[in-house]
Scaffold this active site. Structure first.
Site: not given
Lengths: 425, 425
Positions: A251, A121, A412, A319-320, A254, A183, A206, A407
């Site tokens: 930063q 995306y 098994h 993040e940074h 942004h 969509q 978003n 078990e």
């Protein structure tokens, strides 16, 4: 800029935006519509939400060629060099399948296989970044993913930005659709007449895109949900206030919700950086955004010493992270939580955004505690491989059956024992 | 057992259970309650939902010792050997931090750091499996996670099964709480007075646990949401029908919704396996469950040849795949999607459930298309490391600034350029 002490750092912690109940239900409706009416639904939402009245979704060869003609060749050269650097760094992340044998003939291993198909995306409008195309696409290409599909919301004229199309072409993406929002995510997850479904969806968007990704998670894989961008600069008295201020502002420009924080052991540096930030702000084209970000989410934490400052950084899990101290490498071992770590004066954060090679898709909102930069591992999956020889079987079968019975799973135990009864052909 | 052709395989495809609207809202309420009232809410839900009236949540040393005294020493020995095998396999997954340098002094790398704290959910009742403790805990231990917290719903008497406690002790888990359901997941994600929050939650559970994990995802990390267990056996005419039938049934006894499918190129084998399944079913203690599973989700796909059979396997992307053909290794390269691949006659699937070493937490419901077995990578995260020397900076700064301006991010460009202006100290 708020100046605080380490005790008050909760003020700078972020959490992931979960969206409102209304937004969730809008997204669910869109997804159901796309599942049912497919292309028709995608085209209709594209008209309604992006204002573009399209006849078909796919970007054509002519559109790629037209985009290329619009770009300055010097820009194209920089894009190509950046893409090569990103490819080269991610190639070092590639891992081999491996196996291990023992003398009985047992072979155990791990097979690595790229995903078949991945959707990327790319946001629209002013946030349609060529760098974002590279960072999301290249790890998938290097991983060996055969089919990479890009989606991006078109302008009202039904076009995508030239930079995005050229970056996609440089990266090697051939399949692009003009669709955005929930969509587009639904089309990637469940398929339509013109878009075959993918196995994983990555890329920022978003709140509707984020909610849609969360909704389809499980049917397909997704990357982490990204929040607003963040930087923490860890600095001592040897750092340059003007450099730090400029990096904090890069930063802040942004998004009004971006966060820029200086963590320092130097009161003097804190004061200088505050002055520099306000001076440099005056001359920025995106002053309004950066100003809002600095006011609401910017700040300085003054610590007693570098050791305490590192603790604060680990609490914030940014993040940074820039480390602008006298001996930055000395602190590397103590830094536990950060998406990307920039060491030393010349490692300005935008170097990593665009060019150096490591990914700029990084964990935000404190998720660096448990998440990683986007990387080649995100586009492969592993399969365990188990081969037991007759000798290993003979040695261990009874113990395995015993465990199964402990078990309460008799079938098994019998499956393991059956090899003794059914003999040889 | 249904016998179908490859064209009809959609009948054997599974999807992930998303839960009902009611279940979702119940889970949201529980999570909000735990966030607000913490231990009090967890204790109250434990009384209401598990019927256990506890005073405190933590398992005590005395409870560990009591559990150990209840187990047969031969069982303990098998548990210990299995745990050692699981540790040994996962140790081979451990990766180093790495870096790469160039002649200009640039250093780029990837730092690997274990998560600080991980929560492991262990289901209660008859599904409280010691093997599940090992498989969820050992990769975290091998990864270097310092704090591992187990939660499991108690019986009405307020106890946990001896096998689970002993397995936890063998694995090295010291912190266990008697809590289950959405309330335990919420406590792990957000913390209470007695349970410190963790960074990631793993482990299987019922639909409420799965929905709660999905709800807290983002604030903490989670593993994949597990659906009912599945096996596909890929076999040719050289395979033993009795072995295959026993392996199919070992999967079927798990859950009425488990799925067991044979994909074969041999009509004769298909008929034999059908007969064997019905015969062996008669003598199973969990016959009712296995019978329901075989009837509703069991089946055989008859293919023209092995190549078509492999395509069917890749379409199904099974959790467990057995390859019982003349030359099983020959097919390994063609198998793209499977959680674990068991090669050859003696590699009965329960060998992997308990003992061999690879993880039994595997992607279900077709998610092997994009997901992996639980592994050490799931318990570490990466941080990018970027060091640009002055020489690398001088060489590339202008190009990076150019890229930033192409994206309209002037403050990014200026941050890079600032190092030239601010000179040297």
């Amino acid at each position: 800029m708020k100046i605080i002490t380490p005790k008050e750092i909760d003020a700078f912690k972020r959490t992931v935006d979960g969206g409102t109940e209304d937004q969730r239900s809008t997204v669910q409706t869109i997804i159901e519509d796309v599942k049912e009416k497919q292309d028709k639904a995608v085209l209709s939402y594209t008209k309604q939400l992006d204002g573009a009245d399209l006849e078909s979704l796919a970007v054509t060869k002519e559109e790629f060629a037209h985009a290329r003609s619009q770009l300055d060749p010097s820009d194209v050269a920089v894009l190509e060099e950046a893409c090569a650097n990103i490819r080269s760094f991610h190639q070092k992340q590639v891992r081999n399948s491996w196996f291990d044998t023992d003398q009985d003939g047992t072979m155990l291993g791990q097979k690595i296989t790229p995903l078949d198909a991945v959707g990327v995306y790319v946001p629209g409008g002013t946030a349609a970044y060529p760098s974002s195309v590279f960072m999301n696409v290249m790890p998938a290409i290097v991983a060996g993913v055969e089919r990479i599909v890009m989606v991006s919301p078109p302008s009202e004229e039904g076009t995508l930005p030239a930079g995005v199309l050229v970056a996609a072409e440089i990266a090697g993406v051939k399949e692009i659709y003009k669709a955005g929002g929930a969509q587009a995510v639904a089309a990637l997850a469940y398929g339509t007449e013109s878009i075959q479904p993918v196995d994983k969806i990555v890329g920022p968007g978003n709140v509707y895109v984020a909610l849609a990704k969360r909704e389809v998670f499980g049917d397909v894989d997704i990357d982490m949900i990204a929040g607003p961008s963040e930087i923490v600069v860890l600095a001592d008295e040897t750092a340059f206030a003007s450099d730090i201020a400029a990096d904090l502002l890069s930063q802040a420009e942004h998004d009004a919700r971006s966060s820029s924080v200086l963590v320092t052991s130097s009161q003097e540096l804190a004061e200088e950086v505050t002055r520099e930030v306000h001076q440099q702000l005056e001359h920025l084209p995106r002053k309004q955004i950066a100003q809002a970000s600095v006011n609401d989410y910017g700040g300085i934490v003054i610590c007693d010493n570098l050791s305490q400052a590192v603790d604060v950084v680990n609490e914030l899990a940014p993040e940074h992270l820039e480390v602008q101290t006298k001996e930055p490498f000395m602190l590397l071992g103590k830094i536990k939580h950060a998406g990307a770590i920039f060491l030393g004066r010349y490692s300005s954060e935008p170097i990593g955004d665009y060019f150096a090679g490591p990914n700029h898709v990084l964990p935000t909102s404190g998720t660096a505690r448990f998440s990683s930069p986007l990387n080649v591992d995100d586009f492969v999956k592993k399969s365990s491989v188990i081969y037991y020889s007759k000798a290993s079987y003979d040695k261990h079968a009874d113990k395995i059956a015993r465990f199964a019975r402990l078990e309460g799973l008799e079938a098994h135990a019998r499956a393991v024992e059956m090899r003794k009864e059914s003999g040889e052909k």
